[in-house]
Design a protein around this motif. Structure first.
Motif, PDB file in Angstrom:
ATOM      1  N   PHE A 122       0.915  -1.355  -0.159  1.00 28.67           N
ATOM      2  CA  PHE A 122       0.083   0.037   0.101  1.00 28.67           C
ATOM      3  C   PHE A 122       0.685   1.168  -0.028  1.00 28.67           C
ATOM      4  O   PHE A 122      -0.003   2.433   0.234  1.00 28.67           O
ATOM      5  CB  PHE A 122      -0.885  -0.082   1.228  1.00 28.67           C
ATOM      6  CG  PHE A 122      -2.303  -1.038   0.873  1.00 28.67           C
ATOM      7  CD1 PHE A 122      -3.249  -0.247   0.396  1.00 28.67           C
ATOM      8  CD2 PHE A 122      -2.060  -2.065   1.596  1.00 28.67           C
ATOM      9  CE1 PHE A 122      -4.444  -1.217   0.279  1.00 28.67           C
ATOM     10  CE2 PHE A 122      -3.287  -3.026   1.349  1.00 28.67           C
ATOM     11  CZ  PHE A 122      -4.349  -2.589   0.655  1.00 28.67           C
ATOM     12  N   ALA A 123       2.258   1.254  -0.176  1.00 29.52           N
ATOM     13  CA  ALA A 123       2.877   2.436  -0.311  1.00 29.52           C
ATOM     14  C   ALA A 123       2.595   3.392  -1.230  1.00 29.52           C
ATOM     15  O   ALA A 123       2.667   4.381  -1.219  1.00 29.52           O
ATOM     16  CB  ALA A 123       4.551   1.793  -0.356  1.00 29.52           C
ATOM     17  N   GLN A 124       2.329   2.863  -2.536  1.00 35.25           N
ATOM     18  CA  GLN A 124       2.104   3.655  -3.658  1.00 35.25           C
ATOM     19  C   GLN A 124       0.518   3.320  -4.263  1.00 35.25           C
ATOM     20  O   GLN A 124       0.274   3.580  -5.271  1.00 35.25           O
ATOM     21  CB  GLN A 124       3.155   3.394  -4.718  1.00 35.25           C
ATOM     22  CG  GLN A 124       4.382   3.687  -4.190  1.00 35.25           C
ATOM     23  CD  GLN A 124       5.682   3.218  -5.174  1.00 35.25           C
ATOM     24  OE1 GLN A 124       5.605   2.121  -5.835  1.00 35.25           O
ATOM     25  NE2 GLN A 124       6.359   4.222  -5.708  1.00 35.25           N
ATOM     26  N   SER A 125      -0.378   2.599  -3.492  1.00 42.64           N
ATOM     27  CA  SER A 125      -1.632   2.038  -3.904  1.00 42.64           C
ATOM     28  C   SER A 125      -2.626   2.853  -3.905  1.00 42.64           C
ATOM     29  O   SER A 125      -2.695   3.690  -2.794  1.00 42.64           O
ATOM     30  CB  SER A 125      -1.963   0.754  -3.179  1.00 42.64           C
ATOM     31  OG  SER A 125      -3.152   0.244  -3.508  1.00 42.64           O
ATOM     32  N   GLY A 126      -3.483   3.168  -4.696  1.00 43.52           N
ATOM     33  CA  GLY A 126      -4.721   4.007  -4.472  1.00 43.52           C
ATOM     34  C   GLY A 126      -5.911   2.959  -4.210  1.00 43.52           C
ATOM     35  O   GLY A 126      -7.042   3.587  -4.073  1.00 43.52           O
ATOM     36  N   ASP A 127      -5.668   1.910  -3.931  1.00 40.28           N
ATOM     37  CA  ASP A 127      -6.899   0.827  -3.530  1.00 40.28           C
ATOM     38  C   ASP A 127      -7.074   1.186  -2.128  1.00 40.28           C
ATOM     39  O   ASP A 127      -6.897   0.239  -1.196  1.00 40.28           O
ATOM     40  CB  ASP A 127      -6.385  -0.471  -3.737  1.00 40.28           C
ATOM     41  CG  ASP A 127      -7.548  -1.233  -3.624  1.00 40.28           C
ATOM     42  OD1 ASP A 127      -8.636  -1.080  -3.536  1.00 40.28           O
ATOM     43  OD2 ASP A 127      -7.339  -2.595  -3.332  1.00 40.28           O
ATOM     44  N   ILE A 128      -7.519   2.574  -1.738  1.00 40.75           N
ATOM     45  CA  ILE A 128      -7.706   2.844  -0.104  1.00 40.75           C
ATOM     46  C   ILE A 128      -9.026   3.391   0.023  1.00 40.75           C
ATOM     47  O   ILE A 128      -9.375   4.044   0.867  1.00 40.75           O
ATOM     48  CB  ILE A 128      -6.577   3.782   0.088  1.00 40.75           C
ATOM     49  CG1 ILE A 128      -6.531   5.269  -0.475  1.00 40.75           C
ATOM     50  CG2 ILE A 128      -5.052   3.176   0.405  1.00 40.75           C
ATOM     51  CD1 ILE A 128      -5.854   6.254  -0.077  1.00 40.75           C
ATOM     52  N   LEU A 129      -9.963   3.253  -1.284  1.00 42.68           N
ATOM     53  CA  LEU A 129     -11.114   3.730  -1.062  1.00 42.68           C
ATOM     54  C   LEU A 129     -12.152   2.791  -0.331  1.00 42.68           C
ATOM     55  O   LEU A 129     -13.275   3.415   0.443  1.00 42.68           O
ATOM     56  CB  LEU A 129     -11.753   4.069  -2.437  1.00 42.68           C
ATOM     57  CG  LEU A 129     -10.887   5.138  -3.465  1.00 42.68           C
ATOM     58  CD1 LEU A 129     -11.768   5.318  -4.682  1.00 42.68           C
ATOM     59  CD2 LEU A 129     -10.470   6.313  -2.823  1.00 42.68           C
ATOM     60  N   GLY A 130     -11.974   1.431  -0.507  1.00 44.07           N
ATOM     61  CA  GLY A 130     -12.688   0.485   0.282  1.00 44.07           C
ATOM     62  C   GLY A 130     -14.074   0.126  -1.000  1.00 44.07           C
ATOM     63  O   GLY A 130     -14.355   0.617  -1.906  1.00 44.07           O
ATOM     64  N   PRO A 131     -14.736  -0.866  -0.424  1.00 48.73           N
ATOM     65  CA  PRO A 131     -15.776  -1.286  -1.195  1.00 48.73           C
ATOM     66  C   PRO A 131     -17.031  -0.162  -1.133  1.00 48.73           C
ATOM     67  O   PRO A 131     -16.973   0.748  -0.222  1.00 48.73           O
ATOM     68  CB  PRO A 131     -16.303  -2.432  -0.412  1.00 48.73           C
ATOM     69  CG  PRO A 131     -15.088  -3.072   0.408  1.00 48.73           C
ATOM     70  CD  PRO A 131     -14.463  -1.803   0.743  1.00 48.73           C
ATOM     71  N   TRP A 132     -17.723  -0.495  -2.162  1.00 48.15           N
ATOM     72  CA  TRP A 132     -19.092   0.645  -2.093  1.00 48.15           C
ATOM     73  C   TRP A 132     -18.468   2.178  -2.518  1.00 48.15           C
ATOM     74  O   TRP A 132     -18.797   2.950  -2.023  1.00 48.15           O
ATOM     75  CB  TRP A 132     -19.916   0.676  -1.033  1.00 48.15           C
ATOM     76  CG  TRP A 132     -20.581  -0.832  -0.830  1.00 48.15           C
ATOM     77  CD1 TRP A 132     -20.334  -1.668   0.217  1.00 48.15           C
ATOM     78  CD2 TRP A 132     -21.490  -1.629  -1.612  1.00 48.15           C
ATOM     79  NE1 TRP A 132     -21.111  -2.673   0.168  1.00 48.15           N
ATOM     80  CE2 TRP A 132     -21.739  -2.758  -1.015  1.00 48.15           C
ATOM     81  CE3 TRP A 132     -21.779  -1.075  -3.031  1.00 48.15           C
ATOM     82  CZ2 TRP A 132     -22.589  -3.736  -1.465  1.00 48.15           C
ATOM     83  CZ3 TRP A 132     -22.647  -2.107  -3.514  1.00 48.15           C
ATOM     84  CH2 TRP A 132     -23.140  -3.370  -2.791  1.00 48.15           C
ATOM     85  N   SER A 133     -17.572   2.240  -3.433  1.00 50.00           N
ATOM     86  CA  SER A 133     -17.242   3.518  -3.834  1.00 50.00           C
ATOM     87  C   SER A 133     -17.082   3.584  -5.140  1.00 50.00           C
ATOM     88  O   SER A 133     -16.001   3.726  -6.013  1.00 50.00           O
ATOM     89  CB  SER A 133     -15.771   3.905  -3.293  1.00 50.00           C
ATOM     90  OG  SER A 133     -14.781   2.798  -3.581  1.00 50.00           O
ATOM     91  N   TRP A 134     -18.248   3.093  -5.994  1.00 48.65           N
ATOM     92  CA  TRP A 134     -17.955   2.873  -7.482  1.00 48.65           C
ATOM     93  C   TRP A 134     -17.938   4.035  -8.318  1.00 48.65           C
ATOM     94  O   TRP A 134     -17.536   4.167  -9.415  1.00 48.65           O
ATOM     95  CB  TRP A 134     -19.493   2.192  -8.048  1.00 48.65           C
ATOM     96  CG  TRP A 134     -20.660   2.697  -7.534  1.00 48.65           C
ATOM     97  CD1 TRP A 134     -21.244   2.787  -6.321  1.00 48.65           C
ATOM     98  CD2 TRP A 134     -21.273   3.497  -8.529  1.00 48.65           C
ATOM     99  NE1 TRP A 134     -22.540   3.340  -6.367  1.00 48.65           N
ATOM    100  CE2 TRP A 134     -22.745   3.878  -7.691  1.00 48.65           C
ATOM    101  CE3 TRP A 134     -21.209   3.805  -9.693  1.00 48.65           C
ATOM    102  CZ2 TRP A 134     -23.604   4.497  -8.321  1.00 48.65           C
ATOM    103  CZ3 TRP A 134     -22.338   4.353 -10.389  1.00 48.65           C
ATOM    104  CH2 TRP A 134     -23.453   4.987  -9.810  1.00 48.65           C
ATOM    105  N   SER A 135     -18.175   5.175  -7.670  1.00 47.10           N
ATOM    106  CA  SER A 135     -17.977   6.456  -8.532  1.00 47.10           C
ATOM    107  C   SER A 135     -16.599   7.176  -8.398  1.00 47.10           C
ATOM    108  O   SER A 135     -16.207   8.000  -8.796  1.00 47.10           O
ATOM    109  CB  SER A 135     -18.917   7.546  -8.537  1.00 47.10           C
ATOM    110  OG  SER A 135     -20.260   6.896  -8.905  1.00 47.10           O
ATOM    111  N   GLY A 136     -16.093   6.477  -7.102  1.00 47.59           N
ATOM    112  CA  GLY A 136     -14.520   6.965  -6.894  1.00 47.59           C
ATOM    113  C   GLY A 136     -13.735   6.552  -7.695  1.00 47.59           C
ATOM    114  O   GLY A 136     -13.670   5.578  -8.457  1.00 47.59           O
TER     115      GLY A 136
END
Length: 720
Positions: free
Chosen positions: A395-409
């Motif tokens: 997760f050092a450079q990851s944008g996968d930090i929105l979590g589930p149910w963020s379909w427009s993010g």
């Protein structure tokens, strides 16, 4: 239109027209929507005809101002009665500006910020064409194996109820007709979905009615008391009956006892799922049971449109049941002003102006800082400005930090941790290594990570779960970090460097291999669009963490469910008159959670003293005032969440060892002394007795006030 005009409109509709209003279809069914809609389950050969689509009542999962206007206009041309569509979607913790997941928001203990996040989500969704959101999710959760705990605010009915109200206020505002940049809220999942056996999605729930009413129902009721317009049925059974066909739950409790007259919608496919549940032989019986239970909208199955007309004509279903469902749907459309303006709130210019605006992102940042929980700190954090920092992990450079149910993010737009740390510490002081992937890695990646860490003064490990590892259908029996990440931690730990771990995840984890290996642990959850900036400011000390857990962290998955407000037993651990072995305990682990409800650390230290009760007795007419002094004995300003718990020592039925009854957030400068003051009255001591009567018991009550559910001062009083 007034109510009589709506009734007149229903009188002009054919039976098939009316039944079609009760179906909700996903975006690809509609002209102009294409395949851009968000589909959360498999498409089925549903046998849907063009007239059914033309008369359908709502569309699922489509947003975008220009597109929504085009879809609505196309639909209005085809609908013989000029009835507009309701646009519905899962706007759970943000539309384009993504806030922390709800479990993280709960950890802020800040209902004002929660309300603000919902208001912003509603504004962005409304200008983009959405009328209804499937939120808030208020299921009480005790089992972190269940992936959907990230959608809840935690394990306490009182706190969940406060957040339920806050989310509804934020989403709906005071007047949906006047405030066009708000959306109707749909509370879910009714009821008790969070109690699914074995933490497995869509699974059985088996609760006594007293347990249901005492712990699982209060937050739904709070949302409805706040004016929530819709309710969604849950996938699970209650007392052996699936919710979408449960007359006792939906008619007797929701409609008759609670007087809910809004729209009841099934979850995705839940009406047809009455068949595999084993309470309906076919679609006809499923439709029969769902309409009798009062389900107004069938989401993404076609039992109603295929079977209800013949059920009515044969006399097996009273047409009045169909009419009342249609009326409720039309009343919601009228309340939203859709008959006057089918494009209510939808505005491409406003969409460009407000969606993902700087103001909204600043609010997301603030809530992310308030939601990040410091779990452990052996003096490693905050990072020294001059220190050479190695940032390592998937997760050092990851944008996968929105979590589930963020379909427009957008994960691309999310602030990454490495960029934020570089900005704060300077690029020459931060080196980055991936170390491994989420679940896989190579020996070369591990070696490179160790080499990078060896050159640094301090190591920050950015670890966690990929977003698809939690959320709906994200259930796990092993809630540790994936093995490759544990291997990475072990390799780094061998260097003996000061090491902090930052966790991005959607559930409480079994922290074996983390908590015992590193000197600091930061629980970031999925912090949203501004997550990297918020976490970086926590790490460097620009923000002093203040969040507190609203769901307990177990020592191991074998303890689950483990929660603070449990019952005592006849042989409690530590009982003075019990033999050491023959008490309620594990042989290989403590009974208590590793990190209890209400727990969280700060970069300063708070001392408690002088717990005072205004009297040794309470009556119906004389509430107690409870106060405690709190002093910031550290070197920097901080916020302390002072928590009040109560125990009924002897009830008609067994009462929890502690129950949260209030909290106060004190902001104190170094050396400053403040007083937290609570008012406790007789009504707060009531509970559901064996006959389900809601009342209190006279007798002794214990009071606990402190920094979490375990670390408290205590006193007692008598209720006369």
């Amino acid at each position: 239109m007034d109510n009589q005009q709506l009734l007149d409109l229903i009188g002009k509709m054919t039976l098939e027209d009316k039944v079609a209003q009760l179906v909700q279809l996903a975006a690809p069914f509609y002209e102009g929507a294409g395949d851009e809609g968000q589909i959360t389950g498999p498409m089925q050969a549903m046998g849907i005809t063009d007239p059914m689509i033309a008369n359908s009542g709502s569309i699922l999962g489509y947003a975008g101002a220009e597109g929504a206007i085009a879809v609505q206009e196309a639909h209005m041309k085809k609908n013989p009665h000029g009835i507009p569509l309701l646009f519905m979607a899962d706007i759970v913790h943000g539309f384009k500006t993504i806030f922390p997941v709800p479990l993280a928001i709960g950890c802020s203990w800040d209902t004002d910020l929660a309300q603000k996040s919902a208001e912003i989500a509603a504004r962005e969704a409304a200008v983009s064409g959405i009328h209804v959101t499937f939120a808030p999710m208020v299921d009480l959760v005790r089992d972190p194996r269940w992936g959907r705990v990230m959608e809840s605010t935690g394990e306490d009915p009182y706190l969940n109820s406060l957040f339920a109200r806050a989310f509804v206020r934020g989403l709906q505002g005071e007047d949906l007709t006047e405030e066009v940049e708000r959306v109707a809220a749909c509370v879910k999942h009714f009821a008790a979905y969070g109690a699914s056996e074995a933490g497995r999605d869509y699974n059985t729930v088996d609760l006594s009615e007293r347990q249901l009413r005492e712990y699982y129902l209060p937050a739904y009721k709070a949302a409805l008391d706040e004016g929530c317009e819709m309710v969604m049925t849950s996938f699970n059974t209650i007392d052996g009956i699936p919710a979408s066909g449960n007359e006792k739950l939906m008619r007797d409790l929701l409609r008759d006892e609670w007087n809910f007259d809004g729209v009841l919608i099934s979850d995705w496919g839940a009406v047809k799922e009455l068949i595999p549940h084993g309470v309906a032989e076919d679609e006809r019986e499923a439709a029969y049971k769902a309409i009798r239970a009062g389900v107004d909208i069938e989401m993404m199955t076609a039992c109603y449109v295929h079977e209800l007309p013949e059920l009515v004509r044969s006399g097996k279903v009273d047409e009045a049941l169909v009419d009342e469902s249609v009326l409720r749907i039309l009343q919601l459309k009228q309340k939203l002003g859709l008959f006057d303006n089918p494009h209510r709130g939808t505005n491409p210019e406003r969409e460009a102006e407000v969606v993902f605006s700087r103001e909204h992102r600043e609010a997301a940042y603030e809530l992310a800082t308030r939601s990040t929980v410091l779990l452990k700190n052996d003096g490693i954090l905050p990072l020294r400005p001059e220190a050479k920092v190695a940032l390592i992990g998937p997760f050092a450079q990851s944008g996968d930090i929105l979590g589930p149910w963020s379909w427009s993010g957008s994960t691309e737009d999310a602030v990454k941790l490495d960029a934020a740390l570089n900005e704060r510490l300077g690029g020459q002081n931060v080196t980055v290594a991936v170390g491994c992937g989420i679940e896989e890695g190579t020996e070369e990646q591990l070696r490179s990570a160790v080499e990078t860490a060896a050159q640094a003064d301090i190591v920050v490990l950015a670890l966690g779960e990929a977003s698809e590892m939690s959320g709906e259908a994200g259930c796990r029996t092993d809630i540790r970090l994936p093995q490759i990440q544990l291997e990475l931690i072990a390799r780094i730990a061998e260097l003996g460097k000061p090491t902090a771990a930052v966790l991005f995840n959607g559930r409480p984890l079994d922290l074996h291999g983390v908590y015992d290996k590193v000197g600091a642990v930061v629980e970031a959850w999925y912090p949203g669009s501004e997550g990297g900036a918020a976490v970086a400011d926590i790490l460097v000390g620009a923000v002093n963490p203040s969040a507190r857990l609203t769901m307990s962290f177990p020592h191991s998955v074998g303890q689950v469910p483990v929660y603070y407000n449990h019952f005592n037993t006849g042989r409690p651990q530590g009982a003075a008159d019990a033999q050491v072995r023959y008490v309620s305990q594990y042989l290989d682990a403590p009974n208590e959670a590793l990190l209890p409800f209400g727990y969280g650390l700060s970069y300063t230290t708070f001392a408690y003293d002088e717990l005072k009760l205004s009297s040794e007795h309470m009556t119906d007419e004389s509430p107690l005032t409870i106060s405690v002094n709190v002093t910031n004995i550290g070197e920097r300003a901080g916020v302390e969440t002072v928590q009040l718990y109560v125990r009924d020592v002897s009830g008609e039925v067994v009462r929890p060892v502690r129950e949260l009854k209030g909290f106060v957030r004190l902001e104190l400068a170094p050396g400053e002394r403040g007083t937290a003051v609570f008012t406790l009255n007789e009504e707060q001591l009531r509970y559901h007795h064996a006959d389900l009567g809601f009342k209190s018991d006279p007798g002794r009550f214990e009071v606990f006030v402190g920094r979490n559910s375990q670390d408290t001062l205590n006193d007692s009083f008598i209720l006369n």
